[in-house]
Design a protein around this motif. Structure first.
Motif, PDB file in Angstrom:
ATOM      1  N   THR A 215      17.325  26.812  -6.952  1.00 28.62           N
ATOM      2  CA  THR A 215      17.968  26.209  -5.774  1.00 28.62           C
ATOM      3  C   THR A 215      19.399  25.754  -6.049  1.00 28.62           C
ATOM      4  O   THR A 215      20.122  25.392  -5.127  1.00 28.62           O
ATOM      5  N   SER A 216      19.809  25.776  -7.319  1.00 30.75           N
ATOM      6  CA  SER A 216      21.180  25.346  -7.621  1.00 30.75           C
ATOM      7  C   SER A 216      22.142  26.532  -7.693  1.00 30.75           C
ATOM      8  O   SER A 216      23.338  26.357  -7.886  1.00 30.75           O
ATOM      9  N   ILE A 217      21.607  27.745  -7.530  1.00 31.65           N
ATOM     10  CA  ILE A 217      22.453  28.937  -7.665  1.00 31.65           C
ATOM     11  C   ILE A 217      23.329  29.099  -6.417  1.00 31.65           C
ATOM     12  O   ILE A 217      22.831  29.091  -5.289  1.00 31.65           O
ATOM     13  N   VAL A 218      24.630  29.248  -6.648  1.00 29.12           N
ATOM     14  CA  VAL A 218      25.603  29.339  -5.550  1.00 29.12           C
ATOM     15  C   VAL A 218      25.746  30.798  -5.113  1.00 29.12           C
ATOM     16  O   VAL A 218      25.939  31.686  -5.936  1.00 29.12           O
ATOM     17  N   GLY A 219      25.654  31.041  -3.802  1.00 27.57           N
ATOM     18  CA  GLY A 219      25.883  32.398  -3.273  1.00 27.57           C
ATOM     19  C   GLY A 219      24.763  33.372  -3.603  1.00 27.57           C
ATOM     20  O   GLY A 219      23.632  32.972  -3.846  1.00 27.57           O
ATOM     21  N   GLN A 220      25.076  34.673  -3.589  1.00 28.40           N
ATOM     22  CA  GLN A 220      24.144  35.775  -3.860  1.00 28.40           C
ATOM     23  C   GLN A 220      22.886  35.693  -2.984  1.00 28.40           C
ATOM     24  O   GLN A 220      21.763  35.898  -3.449  1.00 28.40           O
ATOM     25  N   GLU A 221      23.098  35.397  -1.685  1.00 28.03           N
ATOM     26  CA  GLU A 221      21.972  35.205  -0.759  1.00 28.03           C
ATOM     27  C   GLU A 221      21.097  36.455  -0.633  1.00 28.03           C
ATOM     28  O   GLU A 221      19.881  36.373  -0.531  1.00 28.03           O
TER      29      GLU A 221
ATOM     30  N   MET B 249      15.648  46.387  -6.729  1.00 26.26           N
ATOM     31  CA  MET B 249      16.680  46.930  -7.607  1.00 26.26           C
ATOM     32  C   MET B 249      17.954  46.150  -7.301  1.00 26.26           C
ATOM     33  O   MET B 249      18.395  46.103  -6.146  1.00 26.26           O
ATOM     34  N   ILE B 250      18.516  45.498  -8.319  1.00 26.32           N
ATOM     35  CA  ILE B 250      19.712  44.682  -8.114  1.00 26.32           C
ATOM     36  C   ILE B 250      20.898  45.391  -8.768  1.00 26.32           C
ATOM     37  O   ILE B 250      20.898  45.608  -9.979  1.00 26.32           O
ATOM     38  N   MET B 251      21.857  45.781  -7.950  1.00 24.54           N
ATOM     39  CA  MET B 251      23.039  46.445  -8.498  1.00 24.54           C
ATOM     40  C   MET B 251      24.253  45.547  -8.336  1.00 24.54           C
ATOM     41  O   MET B 251      24.472  45.009  -7.245  1.00 24.54           O
ATOM     42  N   GLY B 252      24.992  45.351  -9.391  1.00 21.73           N
ATOM     43  CA  GLY B 252      26.168  44.493  -9.268  1.00 21.73           C
ATOM     44  C   GLY B 252      27.021  44.497 -10.509  1.00 21.73           C
ATOM     45  O   GLY B 252      26.647  45.042 -11.545  1.00 21.73           O
ATOM     46  N   ASP B 253      28.170  43.846 -10.394  1.00 23.94           N
ATOM     47  CA  ASP B 253      29.122  43.782 -11.513  1.00 23.94           C
ATOM     48  C   ASP B 253      28.507  43.022 -12.683  1.00 23.94           C
ATOM     49  O   ASP B 253      27.570  42.234 -12.517  1.00 23.94           O
ATOM     50  N   ARG B 254      29.096  43.221 -13.849  1.00 23.53           N
ATOM     51  CA  ARG B 254      28.681  42.450 -15.031  1.00 23.53           C
ATOM     52  C   ARG B 254      29.014  40.974 -14.808  1.00 23.53           C
ATOM     53  O   ARG B 254      29.983  40.651 -14.133  1.00 23.53           O
ATOM     54  N   GLY B 255      28.203  40.096 -15.389  1.00 26.80           N
ATOM     55  CA  GLY B 255      28.521  38.667 -15.350  1.00 26.80           C
ATOM     56  C   GLY B 255      28.359  38.020 -13.987  1.00 26.80           C
ATOM     57  O   GLY B 255      29.027  37.042 -13.674  1.00 26.80           O
ATOM     58  N   THR B 256      27.455  38.583 -13.149  1.00 25.38           N
ATOM     59  CA  THR B 256      27.249  37.971 -11.827  1.00 25.38           C
ATOM     60  C   THR B 256      25.927  37.185 -11.774  1.00 25.38           C
ATOM     61  O   THR B 256      25.442  36.851 -10.712  1.00 25.38           O
ATOM     62  N   GLY B 257      25.335  36.946 -12.938  1.00 25.88           N
ATOM     63  CA  GLY B 257      24.158  36.067 -12.991  1.00 25.88           C
ATOM     64  C   GLY B 257      22.853  36.735 -12.596  1.00 25.88           C
ATOM     65  O   GLY B 257      21.920  36.065 -12.154  1.00 25.88           O
TER      66      GLY B 257
ATOM     67  N   VAL C 109      34.793  28.071  -8.929  1.00 30.25           N
ATOM     68  CA  VAL C 109      34.885  26.799  -9.668  1.00 30.25           C
ATOM     69  C   VAL C 109      33.525  26.101  -9.653  1.00 30.25           C
ATOM     70  O   VAL C 109      33.046  25.608 -10.671  1.00 30.25           O
ATOM     71  N   LYS C 110      32.873  26.116  -8.472  1.00 28.39           N
ATOM     72  CA  LYS C 110      31.572  25.447  -8.355  1.00 28.39           C
ATOM     73  C   LYS C 110      30.541  26.084  -9.298  1.00 28.39           C
ATOM     74  O   LYS C 110      29.752  25.393  -9.951  1.00 28.39           O
TER      75      LYS C 110
ATOM     76  N   GLN D  46      22.660  44.276  -3.380  1.00 30.80           N
ATOM     77  CA  GLN D  46      23.957  44.457  -4.033  1.00 30.80           C
ATOM     78  C   GLN D  46      24.571  43.081  -4.254  1.00 30.80           C
ATOM     79  O   GLN D  46      24.571  42.261  -3.338  1.00 30.80           O
ATOM     80  N   ILE D  47      25.062  42.866  -5.457  1.00 28.64           N
ATOM     81  CA  ILE D  47      25.746  41.586  -5.664  1.00 28.64           C
ATOM     82  C   ILE D  47      27.153  41.844  -6.172  1.00 28.64           C
ATOM     83  O   ILE D  47      27.385  42.715  -6.993  1.00 28.64           O
ATOM     84  N   LYS D  48      28.045  41.077  -5.628  1.00 33.53           N
ATOM     85  CA  LYS D  48      29.450  41.255  -5.992  1.00 33.53           C
ATOM     86  C   LYS D  48      29.973  39.968  -6.611  1.00 33.53           C
ATOM     87  O   LYS D  48      29.442  38.896  -6.360  1.00 33.53           O
ATOM     88  N   THR D  49      31.026  40.111  -7.394  1.00 30.14           N
ATOM     89  CA  THR D  49      31.663  38.931  -7.977  1.00 30.14           C
ATOM     90  C   THR D  49      32.230  38.075  -6.845  1.00 30.14           C
ATOM     91  O   THR D  49      32.878  38.591  -5.931  1.00 30.14           O
ATOM     92  N   VAL D  50      31.945  36.780  -6.902  1.00 31.69           N
ATOM     93  CA  VAL D  50      32.434  35.855  -5.867  1.00 31.69           C
ATOM     94  C   VAL D  50      33.964  35.815  -5.917  1.00 31.69           C
ATOM     95  O   VAL D  50      34.556  35.661  -6.987  1.00 31.69           O
ATOM     96  N   LYS D  51      34.592  35.971  -4.745  1.00 25.79           N
ATOM     97  CA  LYS D  51      36.065  36.021  -4.713  1.00 25.79           C
ATOM     98  C   LYS D  51      36.699  34.648  -4.435  1.00 25.79           C
ATOM     99  O   LYS D  51      37.778  34.351  -4.904  1.00 25.79           O
TER     100      LYS D  51
END
Length: 349
Positions: free
Chosen positions: A14-20, A39-47, A222-223, A211-216
């Protein structure tokens, strides 16, 4: 009753920001595992790995037969190993323990023997025993099997995983000896599209595709960094801060699982789902089935009884985008295409 728990602190879901999109796909699969995994496809380092581990921490403990390598359900014959069924037949008393819902991480270099288990042929011949050493599929029974970099895994191995996830059983055959055991798990795969896509026929076997993308947005980035720092500084304190939210979400998931049977979807809506799949040239009926199941799981999660067009709109992109035939000249995200056809069929704005 004994209870086994793991003490390693896990980042709270519940503390994870975004990636709804990813969070919703995972929750719906936990409510109804028959959706068929994510299947989760996304950039490296997106948690991706962080969120999957956080999901397992949300799930309630399960009761298993003690010392059974397959996490056999002590009350459901369909989810028992043959050894446990034999004990029941011989009126032996079962010792029951509670364990955390299992989560198995599949290492990238895993062999088929490590995944499926091996039969010790020498022992079987010399002692007349079916000497089976269970693999990762046995450990994952009644839990979650997570495969990071699934697009780098050998196709044959991906096939084995998908077959077990769909049938709920794993069969190992060597030199005329055959062993079968329950292997019912939610398959979650993740990967980075830069490293290559999965073959379409394997991709189609996953129920949902997030699909998950790096938060812009700088403030969200920062959060996320701050959350991570706070967790690493004092994991226990950080987890306690989200304890109530975590418990509420766990209760919602458990209530939704029970409510699933009561959820209705009208024939008219089913017809429209099939019309969308047909217009998008989706092969087979898997897209229709998964969209139906995911819509119902969403309605159960929200505590309602009737599927609406809005529910279908919420899940249909996740259920269909990976089933579309790709035009090599087309760079448009397939999610947009699904939404356009949905709006046309439903006359929905």
């Amino acid at each position: 009753m004994n209870k086994k728990t793991s003490s390693r602190p896990v980042f709270p879901f519940t503390s994870i920001v975004g990636q709804e999109e990813m969070k919703l796909s995972l929750i719906l699969n936990v409510i109804d595992p028959k959706i068929g995994g994510v299947m989760i496809m996304g950039d490296r380092g997106t948690g991706k790995s962080t969120i999957v581990r956080a999901l397992v921490d949300l799930l309630p403990p399960i009761e298993v037969v003690e010392n059974d390598p397959y996490n056999s359900d002590p009350y459901d014959p369909e989810q028992m190993s043959y050894e446990v069924l034999e004990k029941i037949k011989n009126n032996e008393k079962l010792s029951i323990v509670e364990i955390q819902t299992p989560m198995v991480d599949l290492p990238l270099g895993a062999t088929e023997d490590r995944v499926c288990g091996t039969i010790n042929i020498e022992k079987a011949i010399s002692e007349g025993l079916k000497a089976f050493e269970p693999g990762l599929l046995a450990q994952a029974n009644r839990g979650i099997l997570y495969v990071d970099e699934v697009n780098l895994l050998d196709d044959h191995l991906v096939d084995v995983l998908l077959d077990s996830a769909a049938s709920g059983w794993n069969t190992v055959e060597r030199e005329g000896i055959s062993i079968c055991h329950p292997a019912k798990f939610i398959l979650i795969g993740s990967g980075n599209p830069e490293e290559g896509e999965l073959r379409p026929q394997l991709l189609d076997r996953f129920g949902m595709h997030a699909q998950i993308k790096t938060v812009k947005e700088p403030n969200l980035r920062v959060k996320i960094v701050q959350q991570r720092e706070l967790f690493e500084r004092n994991p226990i304190e950080f987890k306690n801060k989200y304890k109530d939210e975590q418990e509420k979400l766990t209760d919602r998931i458990l209530t939704a699982r029970k409510k699933l049977k009561e959820v209705n979807i009208s024939y008219e809506l089913l017809e429209k789902i099939s019309q969308i799949c047909s217009e998008l040239n989706v092969d087979g009926l898997r897209g229709d089935l998964v969209t139906n199941r995911a819509s119902k799981a969403l309605v159960a999660f929200e505590g309602r009884n009737e599927v609406t067009p809005k529910d279908i709109f919420t899940v249909i992109t996740l259920c269909l985008r990976h089933r579309l035939r790709k035009d090599p000249l087309e760079s448009m995200d397939s999610g947009y295409k699904v939404q356009q056809v949905f709006k046309k069929v439903f006359e929905y704005e």
